[in-house]
Design an enzyme around this catalytic site. Structure first.
Site, PDB file in Angstrom:
ATOM      1  N   MET A  29      82.507  35.288  52.211  1.00  0.00           N
ATOM      2  CA  MET A  29      83.263  33.833  53.157  1.00  0.00           C
ATOM      3  C   MET A  29      83.837  34.184  53.621  1.00  0.00           C
ATOM      4  SD  MET A  29      81.701  30.687  50.107  1.00  0.00           S
ATOM      5  CE  MET A  29      82.084  31.496  48.525  1.00  0.00           C
ATOM      6  N   ALA A  30      83.906  33.464  54.783  1.00  0.00           N
ATOM      7  CA  ALA A  30      85.584  33.907  55.002  1.00  0.00           C
ATOM      8  C   ALA A  30      86.203  32.884  54.347  1.00  0.00           C
ATOM      9  CB  ALA A  30      85.078  33.795  56.905  1.00  0.00           C
ATOM     10  N   CYS A 112      77.076  33.820  62.017  1.00  0.00           N
ATOM     11  CA  CYS A 112      78.460  32.584  61.737  1.00  0.00           C
ATOM     12  C   CYS A 112      77.555  32.287  63.092  1.00  0.00           C
ATOM     13  CB  CYS A 112      79.005  33.350  61.986  1.00  0.00           C
ATOM     14  SG  CYS A 112      81.421  32.342  62.350  1.00  0.00           S
ATOM     15  N   GLY A 213      71.523  30.264  49.883  1.00  0.00           N
ATOM     16  CA  GLY A 213      72.015  28.816  50.598  1.00  0.00           C
ATOM     17  C   GLY A 213      70.393  28.072  49.552  1.00  0.00           C
ATOM     18  N   GLY A 236      76.540  31.420  47.010  1.00  0.00           N
ATOM     19  CA  GLY A 236      78.238  31.246  47.764  1.00  0.00           C
ATOM     20  C   GLY A 236      79.904  29.874  47.479  1.00  0.00           C
TER      21      GLY A 236
HETATM   22  C1  LIG Z   1      83.539  28.729  53.304  1.00  0.00           C
HETATM   23  C2  LIG Z   1      82.800  29.346  54.171  1.00  0.00           C
HETATM   24  C3  LIG Z   1      83.288  30.764  54.995  1.00  0.00           C
HETATM   25  C4  LIG Z   1      81.780  31.384  55.083  1.00  0.00           C
HETATM   26  N1  LIG Z   1      82.004  32.819  55.508  1.00  0.00           N
HETATM   27  C5  LIG Z   1      80.841  33.560  55.794  1.00  0.00           C
HETATM   28  C6  LIG Z   1      80.899  34.899  56.515  1.00  0.00           C
HETATM   29  O1  LIG Z   1      82.460  35.564  56.485  1.00  0.00           O
HETATM   30  N2  LIG Z   1      79.923  35.884  56.112  1.00  0.00           N
HETATM   31  C7  LIG Z   1      78.719  35.329  56.070  1.00  0.00           C
HETATM   32  O2  LIG Z   1      77.792  35.841  56.773  1.00  0.00           O
HETATM   33  N3  LIG Z   1      78.813  33.899  56.563  1.00  0.00           N
HETATM   34  C8  LIG Z   1      79.997  33.794  55.423  1.00  0.00           C
HETATM   35  N4  LIG Z   1      79.416  31.617  54.476  1.00  0.00           N
HETATM   36  C9  LIG Z   1      77.683  32.243  54.460  1.00  0.00           C
HETATM   37  C10 LIG Z   1      78.006  32.110  53.094  1.00  0.00           C
HETATM   38  O3  LIG Z   1      77.335  33.081  53.099  1.00  0.00           O
HETATM   39  C11 LIG Z   1      76.255  31.065  52.958  1.00  0.00           C
HETATM   40  O4  LIG Z   1      75.404  32.335  53.170  1.00  0.00           O
HETATM   41  C12 LIG Z   1      76.295  30.027  52.456  1.00  0.00           C
HETATM   42  O5  LIG Z   1      77.101  29.350  52.504  1.00  0.00           O
HETATM   43  C13 LIG Z   1      75.159  29.107  51.933  1.00  0.00           C
HETATM   44  O6  LIG Z   1      75.250  29.600  51.137  1.00  0.00           O
HETATM   45  P1  LIG Z   1      75.500  28.533  49.757  1.00  0.00           P
HETATM   46  O7  LIG Z   1      75.061  27.448  50.200  1.00  0.00           O
HETATM   47  O8  LIG Z   1      75.502  29.518  48.145  1.00  0.00           O
HETATM   48  O9  LIG Z   1      77.199  28.292  49.882  1.00  0.00           O
HETATM   49  C14 LIG Z   1      80.546  31.466  54.865  1.00  0.00           C
HETATM   50  C15 LIG Z   1      80.611  29.962  54.330  1.00  0.00           C
HETATM   51  C16 LIG Z   1      81.702  29.288  53.765  1.00  0.00           C
HETATM   52  C17 LIG Z   1      81.506  28.137  52.679  1.00  0.00           C
END
Ligand SMILES: Cc1cc2nc3c(=O)[nH]c(=O)nc-3n(C[C@H](O)[C@H](O)[C@H](O)COP(=O)(O)O)c2cc1C
Length: 357
Positions: A29-30, A112, A213, A236
């Site tokens: 997560m960025a 992204c 997700g 995430g």
């Molecule tokens: C704040 C934020 C930053 C993210 N940055 C990235 C990233 O740098 N690279 C990436 O592949 N996914 C990034 N994601 C996506 C997450 O890795 C993940 O696939 C997505 O949030 C879904 O999962 P979750 O429902 O568990 O949050 C980011 C998500 C969030 C919320």
């Protein structure tokens, strides 16, 4: 048919010769996945952690801030470092540096959805340019010895099934694992992740697939694993300011942390982040974490407001300890248990692009 209850999240699995000790992966997560976040994730049960997306242009130009993201601590392994870009040759060069930095996997971002990234031809847009996406994976896989993984969305537009066409092709050219976040780029974070696509992808490839997700609990993790056949789930947003959810998912330990435990973890996170980013940058970076840690009914709302306006982490620490004095011995214990990493101070801050995938 496997019933969810029979699924053991503590089972180890492999991406080629990299052993992943649990079936839980901490999401990149960025603006979040700093080293302190990843080390905490490992302590709470994540079998694999990942850096936030790192720009290959930044690596190519030896940008000091970008190179800071390639810093790996001894207790993070196994660790993936994620890169994004659009030029196969530049991606391959960057991958070599990522490998040299100590990453166990090179992860490529094809997910992204943020304009700043997609307009450069990187991130999710590559799903609509499979030839280029394949060229990137092939060159990167040829450039490094460590396994190469790819993280992607379902496609660009709502209802897209592009991942099912592109995914197998990426495996053919060298991807050793695929992570699918089955939302479209257009969806950003709205709606829900459609893991029926994850199940379809699993049936199409012979490498492990990681399901990303909306995995927010052990029950959800087990249901996703059982219904998709994925090797692991990725978590995430639920883990932001909440490492305890990882413990719940892996071990079924659903104890709510005490206020003292919350404050001790937050203070450790603050201290480690200051060491990693330097006081000035850490002060701004940390503000969002106060709400994440102290929310969820753990502390009254105004307390967070008090902290975010402070401009020194020493003052934040003082207020937190005043609110939960019993956190201090817990913090000391945590610090003693931690492997001490190198003490390099970095004048760097993660590229804060919300929603890198
Ligand atoms: C704040 C934020 C930053 C993210 N940055 C990235 C990233 O740098 N690279 C990436 O592949 N996914 C990034 N994601 C996506 C997450 O890795 C993940 O696939 C997505 O949030 C879904 O999962 P979750 O429902 O568990 O949050 C980011 C998500 C969030 C919320």
């Amino acid at each position: 048919m496997v019933t969810p209850l029979s699924i053991d999240l503590r089972e180890s699995w492999r991406i080629r010769d990299v052993e992943i000790p649990t079936r839980l992966v901490l999401a990149p997560m960025a603006g979040v996945s700093v080293q302190a976040f990843r080390r905490q994730g490992r302590r709470y049960g994540a079998g694999l952690v990942c850096s936030e997306m790192v720009s290959v242009a930044g690596i190519q130009h030896r940008n000091e801030r970008t190179l800071g993201y390639l810093r790996v601590a001894g207790d993070e392994h196994p660790l993936a470092i994620q890169i994004f870009g659009s030029e196969p040759r530049v991606m391959a060069e960057a991958a070599r540096m990522v490998e040299a930095a100590g990453a166990d996997l090179v992860d490529i971002n094809f997910g992204c959805p943020v304009k700043k990234v997609t307009k450069t031809g990187a991130g999710a847009t590559l799903l609509d340019d499979p030839a280029r996406a394949c060229a990137i994976v092939e060159e990167v896989a040829n450039a490094v010895d460590v396994p190469v993984s790819v993280k992607m969305r379902r496609g660009l537009r709502d209802g897209a099934r592009t991942c099912l066409d592109v995914g197998p092709r990426l495996v053919e050219v060298g991807a050793a694992t695929l992570t699918l976040h089955p939302r479209s780029a257009q969806q950003m974070y709205t709606g829900t992740a459609d893991h029926s696509l994850t199940a379809e992808l699993v049936s199409l490839v012979d490498v492990p697939v990681i399901a990303s997700g909306d995995v927010t609990s052990r029950a959800r993790a087990q249901a996703v694993l059982a219904t998709t056949g994925a090797a692991a789930v990725m978590v995430g947003r639920s883990a932001q300011g909440n490492p305890w959810v990882l413990r719940e998912i892996v071990d079924g330990d659903d104890r709510e942390p005490s206020r003292e435990e919350v404050v001790a973890e937050l203070l450790l996170f603050v201290r480690e982040t200051v060491r990693e980013l330097g006081e000035r940058r850490a002060t701004g970076f940390l503000k969002k974490f106060y709400g994440w840690y102290l929310g969820r009914g753990r502390f009254p709302k105004p307390f967070k407001q008090e902290l975010v306006v402070l401009d020194s982490t020493a003052e934040v620490e003082r207020r937190l300890l005043a609110a939960a004095p019993g956190a201090l011995p817990l913090l000391e214990r945590l610090e003693n248990e931690l492997e001490t990493g190198d003490e390099v101070l970095l004048d760097s801050l993660p590229i804060s692009i919300y929603g890198g995938g």
